[in-house]
Enzyme design. Sequence first.
Site, PDB file in Angstrom:
ATOM      1  N   LYS A  22       0.840  -1.213   0.000  1.00  0.00           N
ATOM      2  CA  LYS A  22       0.000   0.000   0.000  1.00  0.00           C
ATOM      3  C   LYS A  22       0.869   1.254   0.000  1.00  0.00           C
ATOM      4  O   LYS A  22       0.705   2.136  -0.842  1.00  0.00           O
ATOM      5  CB  LYS A  22      -0.908  -0.002   1.244  1.00  0.00           C
ATOM      6  N   ASN A  23       1.768   1.331   0.960  1.00  0.00           N
ATOM      7  CA  ASN A  23       2.492   2.591   1.133  1.00  0.00           C
ATOM      8  C   ASN A  23       3.486   2.861   0.001  1.00  0.00           C
ATOM      9  O   ASN A  23       3.738   4.007  -0.343  1.00  0.00           O
ATOM     10  CB  ASN A  23       3.153   2.637   2.515  1.00  0.00           C
ATOM     11  N   CYS A 117      -6.128   8.323   8.886  1.00  0.00           N
ATOM     12  CA  CYS A 117      -6.461   7.622  10.133  1.00  0.00           C
ATOM     13  C   CYS A 117      -6.116   8.515  11.325  1.00  0.00           C
ATOM     14  O   CYS A 117      -5.075   9.181  11.334  1.00  0.00           O
ATOM     15  CB  CYS A 117      -5.650   6.334  10.247  1.00  0.00           C
ATOM     16  N   ARG A 122      -0.377  14.531  13.194  1.00  0.00           N
ATOM     17  CA  ARG A 122       0.367  14.203  11.977  1.00  0.00           C
ATOM     18  C   ARG A 122       0.709  15.511  11.263  1.00  0.00           C
ATOM     19  O   ARG A 122       0.111  15.854  10.253  1.00  0.00           O
ATOM     20  CB  ARG A 122      -0.441  13.237  11.102  1.00  0.00           C
ATOM     21  N   ASP A 305       3.312   0.177  12.240  1.00  0.00           N
ATOM     22  CA  ASP A 305       2.117  -0.382  11.590  1.00  0.00           C
ATOM     23  C   ASP A 305       1.826  -1.811  12.038  1.00  0.00           C
ATOM     24  O   ASP A 305       0.736  -2.326  11.796  1.00  0.00           O
ATOM     25  CB  ASP A 305       2.276  -0.357  10.063  1.00  0.00           C
ATOM     26  N   ARG A 397      -9.275  -0.049   3.606  1.00  0.00           N
ATOM     27  CA  ARG A 397      -8.389   0.982   3.041  1.00  0.00           C
ATOM     28  C   ARG A 397      -7.014   0.398   2.719  1.00  0.00           C
ATOM     29  O   ARG A 397      -6.334   0.880   1.824  1.00  0.00           O
ATOM     30  CB  ARG A 397      -8.185   2.124   4.052  1.00  0.00           C
TER      31      ARG A 397
HETATM   32  N1  EPU Z   1       6.117  13.980  11.429  1.00  0.00           N
HETATM   33  C1  EPU Z   1       6.342  15.286  11.804  1.00  0.00           C
HETATM   34  N2  EPU Z   1       6.337  16.243  10.834  1.00  0.00           N
HETATM   35  C2  EPU Z   1       6.122  15.945   9.520  1.00  0.00           C
HETATM   36  C3  EPU Z   1       5.905  14.600   9.150  1.00  0.00           C
HETATM   37  C4  EPU Z   1       5.902  13.640  10.130  1.00  0.00           C
HETATM   38  O1  EPU Z   1       6.532  15.586  12.989  1.00  0.00           O
HETATM   39  O2  EPU Z   1       6.133  16.869   8.703  1.00  0.00           O
HETATM   40  C5  EPU Z   1       6.110  12.941  12.468  1.00  0.00           C
HETATM   41  C6  EPU Z   1       4.772  12.224  12.601  1.00  0.00           C
HETATM   42  O3  EPU Z   1       3.905  12.945  13.441  1.00  0.00           O
HETATM   43  C7  EPU Z   1       5.170  10.890  13.168  1.00  0.00           C
HETATM   44  C8  EPU Z   1       6.555  10.663  12.575  1.00  0.00           C
HETATM   45  O4  EPU Z   1       6.985  11.919  12.059  1.00  0.00           O
HETATM   46  O5  EPU Z   1       5.281  10.976  14.555  1.00  0.00           O
HETATM   47  C9  EPU Z   1       6.632   9.656  11.469  1.00  0.00           C
HETATM   48  O6  EPU Z   1       5.735   9.995  10.469  1.00  0.00           O
HETATM   49  P1  EPU Z   1       6.052   9.698   8.953  1.00  0.00           P
HETATM   50  O7  EPU Z   1       6.092  10.997   8.220  1.00  0.00           O
HETATM   51  O8  EPU Z   1       7.239   8.806   8.862  1.00  0.00           O
HETATM   52  O9  EPU Z   1       4.759   8.911   8.526  1.00  0.00           O
HETATM   53  P2  EPU Z   1       3.927   9.067   7.204  1.00  0.00           P
HETATM   54  O10 EPU Z   1       4.849   9.219   6.056  1.00  0.00           O
HETATM   55  O11 EPU Z   1       2.856  10.066   7.384  1.00  0.00           O
HETATM   56  C10 EPU Z   1       3.958   6.560   6.614  1.00  0.00           C
HETATM   57  C11 EPU Z   1       2.927   5.492   6.399  1.00  0.00           C
HETATM   58  C12 EPU Z   1       2.308   5.125   7.735  1.00  0.00           C
HETATM   59  C13 EPU Z   1       3.405   4.656   8.673  1.00  0.00           C
HETATM   60  C14 EPU Z   1       4.491   5.741   8.802  1.00  0.00           C
HETATM   61  C15 EPU Z   1       5.680   5.319   9.640  1.00  0.00           C
HETATM   62  C16 EPU Z   1       2.064   6.003   4.203  1.00  0.00           C
HETATM   63  C17 EPU Z   1       0.931   6.400   3.362  1.00  0.00           C
HETATM   64  N3  EPU Z   1       1.888   5.972   5.507  1.00  0.00           N
HETATM   65  O12 EPU Z   1       3.245   7.662   7.125  1.00  0.00           O
HETATM   66  O13 EPU Z   1       1.432   4.041   7.458  1.00  0.00           O
HETATM   67  O14 EPU Z   1       2.872   4.372   9.930  1.00  0.00           O
HETATM   68  O15 EPU Z   1       4.962   6.096   7.490  1.00  0.00           O
HETATM   69  O16 EPU Z   1       6.288   4.213   9.068  1.00  0.00           O
HETATM   70  O17 EPU Z   1       3.119   5.681   3.682  1.00  0.00           O
HETATM   71  C18 EPU Z   1      -0.416   2.667   7.793  1.00  0.00           C
HETATM   72  O18 EPU Z   1      -0.121   2.094   6.737  1.00  0.00           O
HETATM   73  O19 EPU Z   1      -1.251   2.207   8.596  1.00  0.00           O
HETATM   74  C19 EPU Z   1       0.244   3.924   8.116  1.00  0.00           C
HETATM   75  C20 EPU Z   1      -0.243   4.798   8.981  1.00  0.00           C
END
Ligand code: EPU
Length: 427
Positions: A22-23, A117, A122, A305, A397
């Site tokens: 997915k990601n 979610c 975030r 995850d 999803r």
């Molecule tokens: N964060 C910040 N500022 C930012 C971006 C992120 O503080 O500008 C923080 C977030 O609040 C969090 C941490 O950084 O505490 C990590 O977030 P990250 O940006 O790595 O997550 P993401 O890219 O939004 C992806 C996956 C998530 C998965 C995370 C961590 C996708 C679409 N989503 O999210 O997947 O948990 O990386 O590996 O790629 C899921 O599949 O259930 C899911 C939530």
Amino acid sequence: MGKLVITGGARLHGTIRSSGSKNSTLAIMAGALLGKGETILRNVPQIGDVRTMMDMLRALGVHCEEVSRGVVRIDATEIGTTEAPYELVKRMRASFSVLGPILARKGYAKVAMPGGCDIGARPIDLHVKGMQALGALVNIEHGYVEAEGDSLHGAQVYFNLPSAGATQHIMTTACLVEGTTIISNAAMEPEVVELANMLRQMGARIHGAGTPTVRIEGVKELHGTDYTIVADRMEAGTFAVAATITRGDVTIEDVRPEHIEPFVLKLREVGAVVDMYDNAMRVRCNARPMATDIMTMPHPGFPTDLQQPFAAMLSIAEGVSVVTENVYERRFKYVNEMIRMGADIKQDGRSAVITGVPKLTGAQVTAPDLRGGAALICAGLAAEGVTEVSGLEHVERGYENLAGKLQELGADVGPVSNNIERETILV
Ligand code: EPU
């Protein structure tokens, strides 16, 4: 509002194949916006989030269609509009990642603030900081992020924490930005590497993806490509938990061992026998799992995850486990539902203390989010009696045909689309 009805107790056995990640798919679909020409993506999972991303690309005036099962064609030669609507971005956080590619192609982009979610704060500060470093003027107003800049330039970007999304977003954007961009403290998730591989196939110059320092040398134009999406490590991990919690014997095909290693090492600690092959894994367990502690961290730490499904398994383990969630502070919303099934979990802030109980009992529960829903389904597979998991739309999803795959492995699960049907079944 779909439901899944599970009669627990069946030991899962057999073989299934992982679906596409997915990601990886979501990041790669946004990346395809950079290319002039046709991009073909294969092994695309049939899940809600991918449909949302397809809707998003179409809303941007880009050609995007599923030409056959799991094969998606994207042609972003023309990007019709530079504005991504709230209705789509609120459904899924990953859709925010179209901002950078549109900006890089058109010099301007306006994208609604993301939803997704409800698993914790975030923020998008790292995304914004990265865009600004590349020379974009960013303005956040009325729930929209507007970015503009006709002459973006390469830059050194440092992230306070290794965000997967921000690393992917800035890496993608920088591909079409003049000069060299260096991302320091970059995320090392396999999904970052997959995106880089795909962008390189489109003509991008990226080095170091999968390490803390990613270097991108901007090029003038990218072309379309043909790319096969890698297997979903989170789906494989969820099935590995399902096998362990039911004391089953399951082989999962199409798994990249290096992607799932941190999780596998913890699974062995609870007593599961895990055999890794070049492209598959076999998970067996014939006794009650043993307690262990887990602590989520960015890759190569234990993945957030899989925290929820793993914790569901620990709820019936022998002994006391401590689960610490370092990535998302609200990823414990499934705990109250687990307690309704008889689990003994005390959660405070970022930690949960789980005292394993000999058995869970089936109950009516609600999936609070995608992985929390997967956790409740795993719990239901092991529980005595019938568990009815509502809120299935969260699970759909991110998991392709989860009920069907569980059935293939011998689980007694069946979907129910609404209350009326369930009442009829009970009569
Ligand atoms: N964060 C910040 N500022 C930012 C971006 C992120 O503080 O500008 C923080 C977030 O609040 C969090 C941490 O950084 O505490 C990590 O977030 P990250 O940006 O790595 O997550 P993401 O890219 O939004 C992806 C996956 C998530 C998965 C995370 C961590 C996708 C679409 N989503 O999210 O997947 O948990 O990386 O590996 O790629 C899921 O599949 O259930 C899911 C939530």
